[in-house]
Design a protein around this motif. Structure first.
Motif, PDB file in Angstrom:
ATOM      1  N   ILE A  61     -50.757 102.646 -56.984  1.00 25.75           N
ATOM      2  CA  ILE A  61     -52.160 102.696 -57.383  1.00 25.75           C
ATOM      3  C   ILE A  61     -52.967 101.809 -56.440  1.00 25.75           C
ATOM      4  CG2 ILE A  61     -53.783 102.252 -59.290  1.00 25.75           C
ATOM      5  CD1 ILE A  61     -51.673 104.526 -59.745  1.00 25.75           C
ATOM      6  N   GLU A 110     -48.538  92.571 -50.846  1.00 23.16           N
ATOM      7  CA  GLU A 110     -49.340  92.851 -52.049  1.00 23.16           C
ATOM      8  C   GLU A 110     -48.437  92.644 -53.260  1.00 23.16           C
ATOM      9  OE1 GLU A 110     -51.175  96.719 -52.063  1.00 23.16           O
ATOM     10  OE2 GLU A 110     -52.471  96.259 -50.349  1.00 23.16           O
ATOM     11  N   GLU A 112     -47.273  93.105 -56.888  1.00 23.34           N
ATOM     12  CA  GLU A 112     -47.556  94.168 -57.865  1.00 23.34           C
ATOM     13  C   GLU A 112     -46.540  94.168 -59.010  1.00 23.34           C
ATOM     14  OE1 GLU A 112     -48.972  97.834 -56.437  1.00 23.34           O
ATOM     15  OE2 GLU A 112     -49.882  96.908 -54.656  1.00 23.34           O
ATOM     16  N   ASP A 141     -46.021  95.683 -52.275  1.00 18.85           N
ATOM     17  CA  ASP A 141     -46.511  96.905 -51.611  1.00 18.85           C
ATOM     18  C   ASP A 141     -46.888  96.528 -50.169  1.00 18.85           C
ATOM     19  OD1 ASP A 141     -47.696  99.281 -50.871  1.00 18.85           O
ATOM     20  OD2 ASP A 141     -49.495  98.997 -52.104  1.00 18.85           O
ATOM     21  N   LYS A 159     -47.868 102.538 -45.494  1.00 20.78           N
ATOM     22  CA  LYS A 159     -47.247 102.030 -46.719  1.00 20.78           C
ATOM     23  C   LYS A 159     -45.743 102.306 -46.777  1.00 20.78           C
ATOM     24  CE  LYS A 159     -51.061 100.768 -49.093  1.00 20.78           C
ATOM     25  NZ  LYS A 159     -51.210  99.457 -49.770  1.00 20.78           N
TER      26      LYS A 159
HETATM   27 MG    MG Z   1     -50.893  98.140 -53.442  1.00 25.27          MG
END
Ligand code: MG
Length: 265
Positions: A61, A110, A112, A141, A159
């Motif tokens: 997300i 990131e 998460e 992430d 990613k």
């Molecule tokens: Mg992310």
């Protein structure tokens, strides 16, 4: 319960239950953790912790923290921004994040919260999600910002480089973990970079899982990365990207710490 996936001394991949990361043994789980399983009482030595799940899909997300939207002066989205990460990017606790030769300069972290689906589902309502969730783990992430923001118009490559999806160290089951308001942090080589709470979610977990189940069949073992709070490297002044020799820790209250060193390809 804390569910670990690990290699035993004979190289077999097993599921077990542990109390803490310091433990060298896990209590073996018999059966299939995605249908019926039970604790055996039998202890087995852990040779190496693996990512706690090998997902068929990794769904992620985009913007999902109000404090992050505010910081980056972005409009609160009306519906979740959904993207995918390749499953070949998944690594476990202690494995190295590799800065890829193709894009080594702007690799970012990131923190998460990750939801792991336990049972196949489609079109479930927010109040049904605990029947379908196996549990929760920490995720990073990892993102190549140059690819994400300048080189490519889609996020798939940015990613999904190998090692860009650390998951772990274990799955905490829903009877022991409520995702509504827990502290989430990233710590980069000893410095706290992100420090927020899941109460800032724009789309809380029940609404998010229900929303995703209305779009796709959610298969057992699917990993859902639920967005990151403020403080990522590219938004800092000056920016702080991952460098060889760094160590990234993702810490979530009630779960634990996911630690990964950073190396160059
Ligand atoms: Mg992310």
């Amino acid at each position: 319960m804390r569910i670990v996936r690990f290699k035993d001394v004979d190289g077999n991949v097993r599921f077990g239950s542990v109390e803490s990361k310091a433990e060298a043994e896990a209590e073996l789980i018999a059966g299939d953790i995605f249908s019926d399983f039970e604790l055996t009482g039998k202890k087995v030595a852990i040779k190496k912790l693996l990512a706690p799940v090998d997902p068929p899909n990794v769904i992620a997300i985009g913007l999902n923290y109000r404090d992050h939207a505010k910081e980056s002066k972005m409009k609160i989205p009306d519906h979740p921004v959904v993207f995918m990460k390749l499953t070949t990017a998944v690594i476990g606790d202690g494995d190295s994040i590799v800065l890829p030769k193709e894009a080594p300069d702007e690799v970012d972290y990131e923190a998460e919260l990750v939801v792991v689906i336990g049972k196949r589902c489609k079109h479930i309502s927010p109040d049904q999600i605990n029947d379908y969730i196996l549990g929760y783990t920490c995720g990073n992430d990892v993102s190549a910002r140059d690819c994400q923001l300048r080189f490519d118009s889609q996020w798939a490559r940015a990613k999904s480089f190998d090692t860009f999806c650390p998951l772990g160290p274990w799955i905490v089951t829903p009877e022991e973990f409520d995702p509504a308001d827990v502290r989430i942090k990233s710590i980069l080589s000893g410095e706290v970079m992100q420090d927020s709470r899941t109460s800032h979610f724009i789309f809380p977990i029940p609404e998010l899982i229900s929303y995703l189940s209305r779009q796709f069949t959610l298969l057992p073992r699917t990993a859902i990365m639920t967005g990151t709070p403020p403080g990522v490297g590219f938004a800092r002044k000056p920016p702080r990207f991952l460098r060889e020799g760094d160590e990234v820790i993702i810490e979530i209250e009630g779960i634990g710490q996911l630690k990964n060193p950073v190396v160059k390809e």
